[in-house]
Design a protein around this motif. Structure first.
Motif: not given
Length: 103
Positions: A2-18
């Motif tokens: 599993r890559t880090r980009r598939n982790h929910p924490a990564y997507w939470a970070f992306i949504v928070h940043r955008i």
């Protein structure tokens, strides 16, 4: 694997940043709206009439969604906190729907 980009924490970070960047870009428009109130009741009324356009209403709804996502998505997630990421996304969608239905 599993890559880090598939982790929910990564997507939470992306949504928070955008959402944070989008909210920061909104601030000058917000200050412009506040400035019309200083110019008088007629100027504010004209601005509020302009804000009833469908595209502006849609942008306002998107802003509420971004604000809710930014509020709820600022969590620092660990592996055991995946449900918090889902709850944050659910909160953002519910806030947007409540706003849309109240309109």
């Amino acid at each position: 694997m599993r890559t880090r980009r598939n982790h929910p924490a990564y997507w939470a970070f992306i949504v928070h940043r955008i959402s944070g960047v989008a909210l920061a870009l909104f601030l000058p428009i917000h200050f412009l709206a506040l400035g019309t109130a200083i110019r008088g009741e007629a100027a504010l009324g004209e601005f509020l009439r302009w804000s009833e356009q469908p595209l502006v209403v849609a942008a306002e709804w998107m802003l509420v969604m971004l604000l809710a996502a930014h509020l709820a998505g600022g969590l620092r997630l660990r592996e055991w906190q995946k449900s918090l990421a889902a709850a944050a996304a659910f909160f953002a969608v519910v806030a947007g729907l409540v706003f849309a239905l109240a309109r």
